[in-house]
Design a protein around this motif. Structure first.
Motif, mmCIF file in Angstrom:
data_model
loop_
_atom_site.group_PDB
_atom_site.id
_atom_site.type_symbol
_atom_site.label_atom_id
_atom_site.label_comp_id
_atom_site.label_asym_id
_atom_site.label_seq_id
_atom_site.Cartn_x
_atom_site.Cartn_y
_atom_site.Cartn_z
ATOM 1 N N SER A 177 0.445 -1.708 25.019
ATOM 2 C CA SER A 177 1.780 -1.359 24.548
ATOM 3 C C SER A 177 2.698 -2.577 24.572
ATOM 4 O O SER A 177 2.632 -3.392 25.489
ATOM 5 C CB SER A 177 2.368 -0.248 25.443
ATOM 6 O OG SER A 177 3.757 -0.163 25.339
ATOM 7 N N LEU A 178 3.568 -2.688 23.581
ATOM 8 C CA LEU A 178 4.607 -3.721 23.576
ATOM 9 C C LEU A 178 5.505 -3.582 24.791
ATOM 10 O O LEU A 178 5.843 -4.566 25.460
ATOM 11 C CB LEU A 178 5.429 -3.616 22.289
ATOM 12 C CG LEU A 178 6.726 -4.432 22.222
ATOM 13 C CD1 LEU A 178 6.430 -5.918 22.288
ATOM 14 C CD2 LEU A 178 7.498 -4.090 20.947
ATOM 15 N N GLU A 179 5.894 -2.358 25.099
ATOM 16 C CA GLU A 179 6.775 -2.096 26.231
ATOM 17 C C GLU A 179 6.102 -2.470 27.552
ATOM 18 O O GLU A 179 6.723 -3.048 28.439
ATOM 19 C CB GLU A 179 7.179 -0.622 26.239
ATOM 20 C CG GLU A 179 8.113 -0.224 27.359
ATOM 21 C CD GLU A 179 9.585 -0.418 27.041
ATOM 22 O OE1 GLU A 179 10.426 0.188 27.728
ATOM 23 O OE2 GLU A 179 9.899 -1.168 26.107
ATOM 24 N N GLU A 180 4.820 -2.149 27.672
ATOM 25 C CA GLU A 180 4.097 -2.437 28.909
ATOM 26 C C GLU A 180 3.876 -3.933 29.093
ATOM 27 O O GLU A 180 3.965 -4.452 30.208
ATOM 28 C CB GLU A 180 2.750 -1.703 28.908
ATOM 29 C CG GLU A 180 1.924 -1.921 30.164
ATOM 30 C CD GLU A 180 2.520 -1.276 31.412
ATOM 31 O OE1 GLU A 180 2.116 -1.675 32.525
ATOM 32 O OE2 GLU A 180 3.384 -0.380 31.266
ATOM 33 N N LEU A 181 3.591 -4.652 28.015
ATOM 34 C CA LEU A 181 3.306 -6.082 28.113
ATOM 35 C C LEU A 181 4.570 -6.913 28.289
ATOM 36 O O LEU A 181 4.505 -8.035 28.789
ATOM 37 C CB LEU A 181 2.540 -6.544 26.878
ATOM 38 C CG LEU A 181 1.118 -5.974 26.740
ATOM 39 C CD1 LEU A 181 0.496 -6.394 25.428
ATOM 40 C CD2 LEU A 181 0.242 -6.404 27.907
ATOM 41 N N THR A 182 5.718 -6.385 27.866
ATOM 42 C CA THR A 182 6.982 -7.089 28.093
ATOM 43 C C THR A 182 7.311 -7.058 29.585
ATOM 44 O O THR A 182 7.260 -6.014 30.226
ATOM 45 C CB THR A 182 8.118 -6.437 27.298
ATOM 46 O OG1 THR A 182 7.857 -6.577 25.894
ATOM 47 C CG2 THR A 182 9.462 -7.072 27.621
ATOM 48 N N ALA A 316 4.565 4.551 19.287
ATOM 49 C CA ALA A 316 3.961 5.877 19.352
ATOM 50 C C ALA A 316 2.596 5.730 20.009
ATOM 51 O O ALA A 316 1.864 4.772 19.711
ATOM 52 C CB ALA A 316 3.820 6.480 17.960
ATOM 53 N N TYR A 317 2.247 6.665 20.900
ATOM 54 C CA TYR A 317 0.986 6.547 21.625
ATOM 55 C C TYR A 317 0.367 7.925 21.817
ATOM 56 O O TYR A 317 1.029 8.874 22.249
ATOM 57 C CB TYR A 317 1.201 5.883 22.979
ATOM 58 C CG TYR A 317 -0.064 5.310 23.563
ATOM 59 C CD1 TYR A 317 -0.415 3.989 23.323
ATOM 60 C CD2 TYR A 317 -0.916 6.091 24.347
ATOM 61 C CE1 TYR A 317 -1.581 3.449 23.832
ATOM 62 C CE2 TYR A 317 -2.080 5.559 24.870
ATOM 63 C CZ TYR A 317 -2.411 4.242 24.605
ATOM 64 O OH TYR A 317 -3.570 3.709 25.122
ATOM 65 N N TRP A 318 -0.931 8.010 21.482
ATOM 66 C CA TRP A 318 -1.699 9.239 21.640
ATOM 67 C C TRP A 318 -2.766 9.031 22.701
ATOM 68 O O TRP A 318 -3.544 8.070 22.641
ATOM 69 C CB TRP A 318 -2.371 9.613 20.327
ATOM 70 C CG TRP A 318 -1.418 9.968 19.230
ATOM 71 C CD1 TRP A 318 -1.008 11.215 18.859
ATOM 72 C CD2 TRP A 318 -0.763 9.060 18.334
ATOM 73 N NE1 TRP A 318 -0.135 11.151 17.803
ATOM 74 C CE2 TRP A 318 0.039 9.840 17.452
ATOM 75 C CE3 TRP A 318 -0.762 7.669 18.191
ATOM 76 C CZ2 TRP A 318 0.810 9.268 16.457
ATOM 77 C CZ3 TRP A 318 0.018 7.089 17.201
ATOM 78 C CH2 TRP A 318 0.791 7.891 16.340
ATOM 79 N N PHE A 333 1.041 13.077 23.749
ATOM 80 C CA PHE A 333 1.759 12.107 22.920
ATOM 81 C C PHE A 333 3.032 11.628 23.609
ATOM 82 O O PHE A 333 3.724 12.394 24.292
ATOM 83 C CB PHE A 333 2.131 12.735 21.574
ATOM 84 C CG PHE A 333 2.974 11.831 20.703
ATOM 85 C CD1 PHE A 333 2.394 10.790 19.993
ATOM 86 C CD2 PHE A 333 4.350 12.000 20.613
ATOM 87 C CE1 PHE A 333 3.157 9.947 19.199
ATOM 88 C CE2 PHE A 333 5.118 11.167 19.827
ATOM 89 C CZ PHE A 333 4.514 10.137 19.116
ATOM 90 N N GLY A 334 3.321 10.351 23.409
ATOM 91 C CA GLY A 334 4.583 9.793 23.881
ATOM 92 C C GLY A 334 5.055 8.696 22.956
ATOM 93 O O GLY A 334 4.257 8.077 22.238
#
Length: 446
Positions: A177-182, A316-318, A333-334
């Protein structure tokens, strides 16, 4: 000076020497005197030749020195030594690293739920470590987190880089995820998007390879489990591809990822749940409970843009779970969408397929105010599917982030979370209601 010019000067000097007395009186110049004058001229020519040689040698030495200085300056400007990093000429370097984050705030739920709420505070992160280079293209990074009265390893790995390729072995983020890697230092809210925590994104022990060339970034790796769970038999694989072109002053980001985790244990279970925005509360209002599972498979999509003071991002993540006890495997989903603007003349940082440090144009201490950023986010999480009723969350968040300097920040967050099918009903049995969350963070890093 040419020989013709020197002879002209000598001849003129000779004429002046001989002519001046002739106007006054007749003078007879003897052969001895002429021989002496010729000897003087010869000596003058020899001295001129010597001076010209010395001048040429000095000029050549100066040019060589200027070339060396220019080459050294170019090399230094190409790769400056970061502030605080200790570098050696043989290729070794050592840079201390650390961060401290303190959070405080409150949560508020309907009284009849009996949920744990009210004021809370914690040291969210307290990390110390180091990173640097090793001769031959190798590098290292090691950090320990002392928050929560525990000592946990964050990044702990060795790397090798050769041109656009980098290989990492050790404890590090997989590519979900972009959010997780930031980095948590550079996110727009004090906690990352709900799905990243709910679906258990974390650093794991493994080996990965990355290829970065221009606007293309490709990452892949194989992983086992977190340092705290080395006894498990989990084996996973992750891959992520990012296209990050820059059009004029606008930075774009488009990405996709796939994740697979084989639990490889007959008694293995997974559990997905999430807090209401802030981490200092242990209360979860949505929770699937433990589910027997053989494996997890996830798919993610990412998009972002930065243009001057403005930025926007969304994911978006499944997450699918292979449950041997059921005939219909659930897929949860999130995702989120957000937008932000700087109220000062600043922009959000971006580097290597993720958001990076914001550096205020006019920091405090140098005649400025620092940077001030306002952000809005809609955060969605659905843990209901295939007979599993874990609940749904619609989160409406706002944040204000003041960065006095590059390495200090104060963030204020507010969230209104609307829950459906929450696991904590009210006294009347209602499972759909709202919860408020407010949090403040002070942080510093080096």
């Amino acid at each position: 000076m040419t020989r013709t010019y020197r002879l002209s000067v000598a001849a003129a000097a000779l004429c002046c020497t001989m002519a001046t007395p002739l106007f006054a009186q007749d003078v007879t110049v003897s052969a001895d005197e002429l021989a002496a004058m010729r000897a003087q001229l010869s000596a003058m020519n020899a001295r001129i030749d010597q001076l010209e040689g010395e001048l040429a040698s000095a000029k050549a030495a100066n040019e060589a020195q200027d070339t060396a200085i220019a080459a050294q300056a170019e090399a230094t400007s190409a790769k400056p030594t970061p502030v605080g990093e200790l570098a050696k000429k043989d290729g070794w370097s050592f840079k201390p690293r650390g961060r401290l984050m303190f959070d405080a705030g409150f949560t508020n739920a309907p009284d009849s739920t009996g949920a744990s709420e009210g004021f809370g505070n914690e040291v969210r992160r307290a990390r110390l470590g180091a990173s640097g280079d090793i001769p031959g293209g190798f590098g290292y990074k090691f950090e320990l987190d002392f928050a929560g009265n525990e000592v946990e390893a964050a990044d702990a790995y060795l790397s090798y880089a050769d041109g656009p390729v980098e290989v990492i072995v050790g404890h590090h983020n997989n590519f979900q995820s972009l959010e997780e890697l930031t980095s948590s230092l550079h996110t727009t809210f004090i906690e990352r998007a709900a799905f990243t925590d709910a679906f258990g994104f974390e650093r794991r022990i493994g080996a990965s390879i990355q290829y970065a060339d221009g606007p293309i970034l490709a990452q892949a790796g194989v992983f086992t489990d977190n340092f705290d769970d080395t006894s498990s038999k989990n084996r996973g694989a992750d891959a992520r591809v990012v296209f990050m072109p820059k059009i004029g002053d606008t930075q774009l980001h488009f990405g996709g990822s796939v994740h697979y985790n084989d639990l490889d244990d007959p008694a293995a279970t997974v559990r997905y749940r999430q807090r209401p925005l802030v981490h200092f509360t242990s209360q979860r209002f949505i929770d699937t409970g433990s589910m027997g599972a053989d494996s997890e498979t996830g798919y993610g999509l990412e998009a972002a843009a930065i243009s001057g003071r403005f930025h926007a991002a969304g994911e978006a993540y499944w997450q699918s779970v292979d449950m041997p006890a059921t005939s219909n495997d659930p897929t949860f989903f999130g995702g989120y969408v957000e937008a932000g603007v700087f109220l000062t003349d600043d922009t959000r940082g971006y580097k290597g397929g993720k958001f990076d440090r914001t550096k205020p144009v006019k920091p405090v201490g140098k005649g400025g105010f620092g940077s001030l950023q306002f952000n809005l986010r809609y955060d969605y999480l659905d843990l209901n599917d295939a007979g599993i009723v874990g609940g749904k969350q619609d989160g409406y968040f706002a944040s204000l982030i003041w960065k006095p300097t590059d390495y200090t920040a104060l963030a204020v967050n507010y969230g209104r979370l609307q829950y459906t099918d929450t696991i904590i009903p009210t006294a009347t049995g209602d499972t759909s209601y709202g919860v408020d969350a407010f949090g403040v963070r002070a942080q510093v890093d080096f």
